[in-house]
Design a protein around this motif. Structure first.
Motif, PDB file in Angstrom:
ATOM      1  N   ASN A 151       0.802  -1.230   0.000  1.00 33.14           N
ATOM      2  CA  ASN A 151       0.000   0.000   0.000  1.00 33.14           C
ATOM      3  C   ASN A 151       0.827   1.270   0.000  1.00 33.14           C
ATOM      4  O   ASN A 151       0.270   2.364   0.055  1.00 33.14           O
ATOM      5  N   VAL A 152       2.146   1.128  -0.024  1.00 29.96           N
ATOM      6  CA  VAL A 152       3.032   2.288   0.056  1.00 29.96           C
ATOM      7  C   VAL A 152       3.998   2.254  -1.112  1.00 29.96           C
ATOM      8  O   VAL A 152       4.565   1.215  -1.428  1.00 29.96           O
ATOM      9  N   LEU A 153       4.182   3.392  -1.746  1.00 26.29           N
ATOM     10  CA  LEU A 153       5.157   3.510  -2.822  1.00 26.29           C
ATOM     11  C   LEU A 153       6.091   4.652  -2.480  1.00 26.29           C
ATOM     12  O   LEU A 153       5.649   5.779  -2.258  1.00 26.29           O
ATOM     13  N   PHE A 154       7.366   4.375  -2.415  1.00 25.57           N
ATOM     14  CA  PHE A 154       8.366   5.391  -2.149  1.00 25.57           C
ATOM     15  C   PHE A 154       8.937   5.865  -3.481  1.00 25.57           C
ATOM     16  O   PHE A 154       9.475   5.060  -4.235  1.00 25.57           O
ATOM     17  N   VAL A 155       8.812   7.140  -3.766  1.00 24.29           N
ATOM     18  CA  VAL A 155       9.362   7.714  -4.986  1.00 24.29           C
ATOM     19  C   VAL A 155      10.566   8.534  -4.564  1.00 24.29           C
ATOM     20  O   VAL A 155      10.424   9.581  -3.933  1.00 24.29           O
ATOM     21  N   ILE A 156      11.738   8.044  -4.892  1.00 24.86           N
ATOM     22  CA  ILE A 156      12.977   8.679  -4.467  1.00 24.86           C
ATOM     23  C   ILE A 156      13.492   9.568  -5.591  1.00 24.86           C
ATOM     24  O   ILE A 156      13.520   9.177  -6.744  1.00 24.86           O
ATOM     25  N   GLY A 157      13.869  10.791  -5.254  1.00 30.78           N
ATOM     26  CA  GLY A 157      14.421  11.695  -6.240  1.00 30.78           C
ATOM     27  C   GLY A 157      13.387  12.683  -6.741  1.00 30.78           C
ATOM     28  O   GLY A 157      12.274  12.765  -6.237  1.00 30.78           O
ATOM     29  N   THR A 158      13.766  13.435  -7.729  1.00 29.38           N
ATOM     30  CA  THR A 158      12.917  14.470  -8.285  1.00 29.38           C
ATOM     31  C   THR A 158      12.261  13.973  -9.559  1.00 29.38           C
ATOM     32  O   THR A 158      12.896  13.336 -10.383  1.00 29.38           O
ATOM     33  N   SER A 159      10.997  14.263  -9.725  1.00 34.05           N
ATOM     34  CA  SER A 159      10.256  13.848 -10.914  1.00 34.05           C
ATOM     35  C   SER A 159       9.943  15.048 -11.788  1.00 34.05           C
ATOM     36  O   SER A 159       9.837  16.162 -11.301  1.00 34.05           O
ATOM     37  N   ARG A 160       9.758  14.816 -13.067  1.00 35.09           N
ATOM     38  CA  ARG A 160       9.292  15.880 -13.963  1.00 35.09           C
ATOM     39  C   ARG A 160       7.860  16.240 -13.578  1.00 35.09           C
ATOM     40  O   ARG A 160       7.132  15.448 -12.989  1.00 35.09           O
ATOM     41  N   ALA A 161       7.437  17.429 -13.912  1.00 37.35           N
ATOM     42  CA  ALA A 161       6.093  17.889 -13.547  1.00 37.35           C
ATOM     43  C   ALA A 161       5.013  16.961 -14.100  1.00 37.35           C
ATOM     44  O   ALA A 161       4.035  16.670 -13.422  1.00 37.35           O
ATOM     45  N   THR A 162       5.183  16.458 -15.321  1.00 41.36           N
ATOM     46  CA  THR A 162       4.171  15.563 -15.891  1.00 41.36           C
ATOM     47  C   THR A 162       4.109  14.253 -15.130  1.00 41.36           C
ATOM     48  O   THR A 162       3.037  13.710 -14.896  1.00 41.36           O
ATOM     49  N   GLU A 163       5.245  13.748 -14.720  1.00 39.26           N
ATOM     50  CA  GLU A 163       5.286  12.515 -13.933  1.00 39.26           C
ATOM     51  C   GLU A 163       4.687  12.751 -12.550  1.00 39.26           C
ATOM     52  O   GLU A 163       3.960  11.907 -12.019  1.00 39.26           O
ATOM     53  N   LEU A 164       4.945  13.911 -11.969  1.00 41.91           N
ATOM     54  CA  LEU A 164       4.390  14.237 -10.661  1.00 41.91           C
ATOM     55  C   LEU A 164       2.870  14.260 -10.713  1.00 41.91           C
ATOM     56  O   LEU A 164       2.198  13.802  -9.790  1.00 41.91           O
ATOM     57  N   GLY A 165       2.306  14.744 -11.792  1.00 37.50           N
ATOM     58  CA  GLY A 165       0.855  14.743 -11.952  1.00 37.50           C
ATOM     59  C   GLY A 165       0.281  13.337 -11.880  1.00 37.50           C
ATOM     60  O   GLY A 165      -0.761  13.108 -11.264  1.00 37.50           O
ATOM     61  N   THR A 166       0.966  12.379 -12.468  1.00 36.63           N
ATOM     62  CA  THR A 166       0.531  10.985 -12.416  1.00 36.63           C
ATOM     63  C   THR A 166       0.570  10.464 -10.987  1.00 36.63           C
ATOM     64  O   THR A 166      -0.367   9.810 -10.527  1.00 36.63           O
ATOM     65  N   TRP A 167       1.641  10.776 -10.272  1.00 37.56           N
ATOM     66  CA  TRP A 167       1.753  10.340  -8.875  1.00 37.56           C
ATOM     67  C   TRP A 167       0.665  10.985  -8.031  1.00 37.56           C
ATOM     68  O   TRP A 167       0.087  10.339  -7.148  1.00 37.56           O
TER      69      TRP A 167
END
Length: 92
Positions: free
Chosen positions: A12-28
């Motif tokens: 139930n947990v997803l760790f996203v490490i690092g910086t994402s592009r704005a479009t990818e952040l929208g998906t998250w």
């Protein structure tokens, strides 16, 4: 990550490490229920332009009280918790 495994919540947990592009952040953000920024006293420089995205998406925001977070979450727009306090994060 080990704690999530030990507590049995890894699925139930997803760790996203690092910086994402704005479009990818929208998906998250679409997939997230809570937006957490657990930075001790500062934040990554590239993070400032992304803060409004979770807030405008109506996501719950929980953060440690670094200066930008204090400003963004004033007037009850989110929850500030003590830096390094897993108990405060859990209560939020």
């Amino acid at each position: 990550m080990r704690l999530a495994d030990a507590l049995g919540v890894s699925a139930n947990v997803l760790f996203v490490i690092g910086t994402s592009r704005a479009t990818e952040l929208g998906t998250w953000l679409k997939a997230a229920d809570i937006f957490v920024t657990p930075y001790p006293t500062s934040r990554p420089d590239s993070f400032l332009e992304r803060w409004p995205m979770p807030m405008s998406a109506g996501k719950a925001v929980v953060s440690t009280p670094y200066p930008y977070a204090v400003e963004m979450l004033e007037a009850g727009r989110g929850r500030l918790v003590a830096s390094g306090s897993s108990k405060d994060f859990a209560k939020s």
